[in-house]
Enzyme design. Structure first.
Site, mmCIF file in Angstrom:
data_model
loop_
_atom_site.group_PDB
_atom_site.id
_atom_site.type_symbol
_atom_site.label_atom_id
_atom_site.label_comp_id
_atom_site.label_asym_id
_atom_site.label_seq_id
_atom_site.Cartn_x
_atom_site.Cartn_y
_atom_site.Cartn_z
ATOM 1 N N GLU A 185 -5.138 16.537 -11.361
ATOM 2 C CA GLU A 185 -5.755 16.873 -12.649
ATOM 3 C C GLU A 185 -7.265 17.033 -12.565
ATOM 4 O OE1 GLU A 185 -3.752 15.249 -16.135
ATOM 5 O OE2 GLU A 185 -5.670 15.189 -17.155
ATOM 6 N N ARG A 226 -4.156 20.938 -14.722
ATOM 7 C CA ARG A 226 -3.055 20.043 -15.095
ATOM 8 C C ARG A 226 -3.248 19.425 -16.481
ATOM 9 N NH1 ARG A 226 0.279 15.556 -11.517
ATOM 10 N NH2 ARG A 226 1.495 14.807 -13.290
ATOM 11 N N ARG A 256 0.816 -1.236 0.000
ATOM 12 C CA ARG A 256 0.000 0.000 0.000
ATOM 13 C C ARG A 256 0.848 1.284 0.000
ATOM 14 N NH1 ARG A 256 -3.138 -2.887 3.956
ATOM 15 N NH2 ARG A 256 -4.803 -4.005 2.893
ATOM 16 N N LYS A 284 2.554 11.154 -11.699
ATOM 17 C CA LYS A 284 1.676 10.255 -12.460
ATOM 18 C C LYS A 284 2.422 8.952 -12.698
ATOM 19 C CE LYS A 284 -1.419 13.237 -15.098
ATOM 20 N NZ LYS A 284 -1.820 13.681 -16.455
ATOM 21 N N HIS A 336 -1.731 9.746 -28.069
ATOM 22 C CA HIS A 336 -2.012 8.438 -27.468
ATOM 23 C C HIS A 336 -2.734 7.526 -28.468
ATOM 24 C CE1 HIS A 336 -1.709 9.944 -23.000
ATOM 25 N NE2 HIS A 336 -0.538 9.774 -23.576
ATOM 26 N N ASN A 359 -1.215 18.033 -21.261
ATOM 27 C CA ASN A 359 -1.476 16.979 -22.243
ATOM 28 C C ASN A 359 -1.658 17.511 -23.654
ATOM 29 O OD1 ASN A 359 -1.437 14.400 -20.961
ATOM 30 N ND2 ASN A 359 -3.172 15.093 -19.750
ATOM 31 N N HIS A 402 -1.520 15.156 -26.643
ATOM 32 C CA HIS A 402 -1.560 13.773 -26.159
ATOM 33 C C HIS A 402 -2.816 13.021 -26.585
ATOM 34 C CE1 HIS A 402 1.823 15.222 -23.881
ATOM 35 N NE2 HIS A 402 1.975 14.083 -23.222
ATOM 36 N N HIS A 427 6.878 7.754 -27.681
ATOM 37 C CA HIS A 427 5.861 8.619 -27.070
ATOM 38 C C HIS A 427 6.067 10.076 -27.490
ATOM 39 C CE1 HIS A 427 3.085 10.233 -24.111
ATOM 40 N NE2 HIS A 427 4.051 11.013 -23.653
ATOM 41 N N LYS A 486 6.356 22.775 -15.041
ATOM 42 C CA LYS A 486 5.544 21.620 -14.619
ATOM 43 C C LYS A 486 5.273 21.675 -13.112
ATOM 44 C CE LYS A 486 4.444 16.844 -15.052
ATOM 45 N NZ LYS A 486 4.579 15.568 -15.725
ATOM 46 N N GLU A 542 8.364 17.207 -25.567
ATOM 47 C CA GLU A 542 7.731 17.605 -24.297
ATOM 48 C C GLU A 542 8.265 18.960 -23.829
ATOM 49 O OE1 GLU A 542 5.174 15.953 -23.233
ATOM 50 O OE2 GLU A 542 5.466 13.785 -23.320
HETATM 51 P P1 NAD Z 1 11.796 5.031 -22.454
HETATM 52 O O1 NAD Z 1 11.648 4.955 -21.009
HETATM 53 O O2 NAD Z 1 11.289 3.887 -23.274
HETATM 54 O O3 NAD Z 1 13.330 5.296 -22.801
HETATM 55 C C1 NAD Z 1 13.685 5.444 -24.144
HETATM 56 C C2 NAD Z 1 14.823 4.500 -24.558
HETATM 57 O O4 NAD Z 1 16.068 5.061 -24.165
HETATM 58 C C3 NAD Z 1 14.782 3.116 -23.935
HETATM 59 O O5 NAD Z 1 15.214 2.179 -24.886
HETATM 60 C C4 NAD Z 1 15.775 3.225 -22.794
HETATM 61 O O6 NAD Z 1 16.299 1.977 -22.410
HETATM 62 C C5 NAD Z 1 16.822 4.113 -23.410
HETATM 63 N N1 NAD Z 1 17.606 4.914 -22.476
HETATM 64 C C6 NAD Z 1 17.156 5.547 -21.373
HETATM 65 N N2 NAD Z 1 18.120 6.303 -20.844
HETATM 66 C C7 NAD Z 1 19.211 6.142 -21.611
HETATM 67 C C8 NAD Z 1 20.520 6.695 -21.572
HETATM 68 N N3 NAD Z 1 20.867 7.622 -20.679
HETATM 69 N N4 NAD Z 1 21.391 6.290 -22.517
HETATM 70 C C9 NAD Z 1 21.034 5.397 -23.466
HETATM 71 N N5 NAD Z 1 19.808 4.869 -23.572
HETATM 72 C C10 NAD Z 1 18.899 5.246 -22.645
HETATM 73 O O7 NAD Z 1 11.047 6.340 -23.034
HETATM 74 P P2 NAD Z 1 10.859 7.804 -22.474
HETATM 75 O O8 NAD Z 1 10.711 8.646 -23.670
HETATM 76 O O9 NAD Z 1 11.863 8.153 -21.472
HETATM 77 O O10 NAD Z 1 9.464 7.730 -21.714
HETATM 78 C C11 NAD Z 1 8.271 7.482 -22.388
HETATM 79 C C12 NAD Z 1 7.244 7.029 -21.393
HETATM 80 O O11 NAD Z 1 6.986 8.067 -20.446
HETATM 81 C C13 NAD Z 1 5.892 6.680 -21.994
HETATM 82 O O12 NAD Z 1 5.443 5.456 -21.483
HETATM 83 C C14 NAD Z 1 4.979 7.804 -21.541
HETATM 84 O O13 NAD Z 1 3.654 7.397 -21.400
HETATM 85 C C15 NAD Z 1 5.592 8.155 -20.221
HETATM 86 N N6 NAD Z 1 5.295 9.514 -19.780
HETATM 87 C C16 NAD Z 1 4.814 9.666 -18.513
HETATM 88 C C17 NAD Z 1 4.558 10.932 -18.038
HETATM 89 C C18 NAD Z 1 4.124 11.114 -16.612
HETATM 90 O O14 NAD Z 1 3.747 12.222 -16.250
HETATM 91 N N7 NAD Z 1 4.200 10.096 -15.795
HETATM 92 C C19 NAD Z 1 4.774 12.054 -18.843
HETATM 93 C C20 NAD Z 1 5.272 11.858 -20.130
HETATM 94 C C21 NAD Z 1 5.537 10.583 -20.580
HETATM 95 N N1 GLY Z 2 2.535 14.599 -18.640
HETATM 96 C C1 GLY Z 2 1.295 15.136 -18.198
HETATM 97 C C2 GLY Z 2 1.183 15.279 -16.731
HETATM 98 O O1 GLY Z 2 2.094 14.972 -15.988
HETATM 99 O O2 GLY Z 2 0.160 15.696 -16.256
#
Ligand code: NAD
Ligand code: GLY
Length: 370
Positions: free
Chosen positions: A243, A247, A127, A149, A258, A251, A254, A271, A233, A191
């Site tokens: 949100e 907030r 939890r 998030k 998405h 998006n 998005h 993404h 942010k 972003e």
């Molecule tokens: P990712 O986590 O898939 O990383 C991208 C690639 O880069 C992967 O292959 C990873 O292994 C590699 N990598 C990471 N760091 C590295 C480094 N320093 N050197 C070499 N390779 C490296 O993708 P991302 O773009 O970081 O994240 C996308 C995800 O984030 C999506 O799932 C999206 O939905 C999520 N997201 C969440 C929020 C939130 O608010 N929580 C906001 C935006 C995006």
């Molecule tokens: N990436 C959108 C949010 O964090 O609300």
């Protein structure tokens, strides 16, 4: 609020008893001092993936050694296609298999995929246990690691199962961005660009002027872009953590993005690529709704293209592409009683969430897809 020391800068995210620091600087990950004053525990678990662990896990482990008696690790398979129940369960298997308790601190070492899954695991293991974000992609440093998030994907929709759960600290080590592939760097730029039209046109001007430096991974340019993005942010999340309104402007792009990710299959487009293209579509929609002029749509499209991102949407269904997009977008979390909501640019630097007439959305999809 931002303050700086000789080697790092700190952006504070103000959320009452869930407030925390986003620390930004070079060579932070391997310094024991980066992890001072975190919740006390005998054990830590580093969650990473098969690509990032060989690059950075040893340095992180070394830095954590003085803080925790035992440091466990788990390596997830790499990629958006693995942001699911099966992979999430690997984290729980490790936590339970190693006898971890409700004080164990989780460290998310990776991009947004690792960060979102580690956060969700931390929110739900016993939890709730503390976790720290150590984002290693540009996208994760400017967006996903900040704001709490957490989620996994469902085949029917992106980030459909998750929780709001804040980390104890976010550690943005700019040095690790040097190993990031150029395509991933561009995904992060999407972003960063997003913050301009929704909140800060002076920042947008700065990005336009510095886009080549950012693409070349210039340390000074990256440091400013990460800091300013986190400030914006943090300001938005500080006003609307869960949100209920404001907030949602984070998006921008998005809703379309998405749909692209789910429609093509997770991982086909990154993404950030889907968000970049989605912002172009959202800008066209904003223009058709009479909110912005065509020249701003052009300016935004040019910047997104310069960042190395796609600006034309993929065809998801050769027979009826617009209907396919609409069906996918109906699952968006902003939808209310089946009505799709879009983040629209109200004017440069200002955004709002609104429904749009279906015929207009169909027309935008038809015009924006290759
Ligand atoms: P990712 O986590 O898939 O990383 C991208 C690639 O880069 C992967 O292959 C990873 O292994 C590699 N990598 C990471 N760091 C590295 C480094 N320093 N050197 C070499 N390779 C490296 O993708 P991302 O773009 O970081 O994240 C996308 C995800 O984030 C999506 O799932 C999206 O939905 C999520 N997201 C969440 C929020 C939130 O608010 N929580 C906001 C935006 C995006
Ligand atoms: N990436 C959108 C949010 O964090 O609300």
């Amino acid at each position: 609020m931002t303050h700086s020391t000789h080697s790092s800068e700190t952006v504070r995210i103000e959320l009452a008893d869930r407030s925390y620091d986003i620390v930004i600087g070079e060579n932070l990950l391997g310094q024991a001092s980066s992890y001072l004053a975190l919740p006390k525990a005998s054990a830590a678990l580093i969650v990473s993936n098969t690509t990032i662990a060989p690059l950075y896990e040893a340095a992180l482990k070394q830095a954590l050694t003085g803080h925790y008696k035992t440091i466990h690790s788990v390596h997830l398979p790499d990629g958006e296609a693995h942001k699911d129940w099966v992979t999430l369960n690997l984290i729980f298997n490790t936590l339970l298999g190693r006898g971890c308790d409700r004080k164990t601190v989780l460290f998310a070492l990776g991009g947004g995929v690792v960060g979102d899954m580690t956060g969700f695991a931390a929110a739900s293991f016993m939890r709730g246990v503390p976790f720290v974000q150590v984002p290693t992609t540009l996208l994760a440093q400017v967006d996903s690691s900040v704001g709490g998030k957490t989620a996994i994907n469902h085949p029917m929709g992106k980030n459909m199962v998750g929780a709001f759960y804040q980390p104890q600290r976010v550690l943005c080590d700019l040095t690790v961005l040097q190993t990031l592939p150029p395509r991933e760097l561009s995904a992060g730029l999407a972003e960063i660009i997003k913050y301009g039209p929704i909140a800060d046109m002076a920042f947008f001007d700065w990005i336009e002027a510095n886009i080549e430096a950012l693409k070349a991974c210039d340390a000074k340019a990256l440091a400013y872009a990460v800091k300013r993005s986190c400030e914006i942010k943090a300001h938005v999340v500080g006003q609307d953590e869960r949100e209920s309104g404001l907030r949602a402007i984070l998006n921008l792009g998005h809703t379309f993005g998405h749909a692209i990710e789910a429609g093509l299959g997770y991982g086909e487009w990154l993404h950030g690529e889907a968000v970049g293209c989605g912002m172009v579509m959202a800008a066209h929609l904003s223009k058709e709704m009479g909110l912005i002029e065509g020249h701003f749509v052009k300016r935004l499209t040019t910047l997104i293209e310069c960042a190395g991102l796609p600006v034309r949407g993929p065809v998801l269904d050769a027979k009826d592409n617009a209907s396919k997009y609409l069906a996918l977008m109906a699952h968006d979390k902003k939808s209310v009683a089946g009505d799709i909501r879009f983040v629209l640019i109200e004017g440069p630097g200002k955004a709002r969430v609104s429904a749009a007439p279906e015929a207009v959305v169909r027309d935008v999809i038809d015009r924006c897809c290759a």
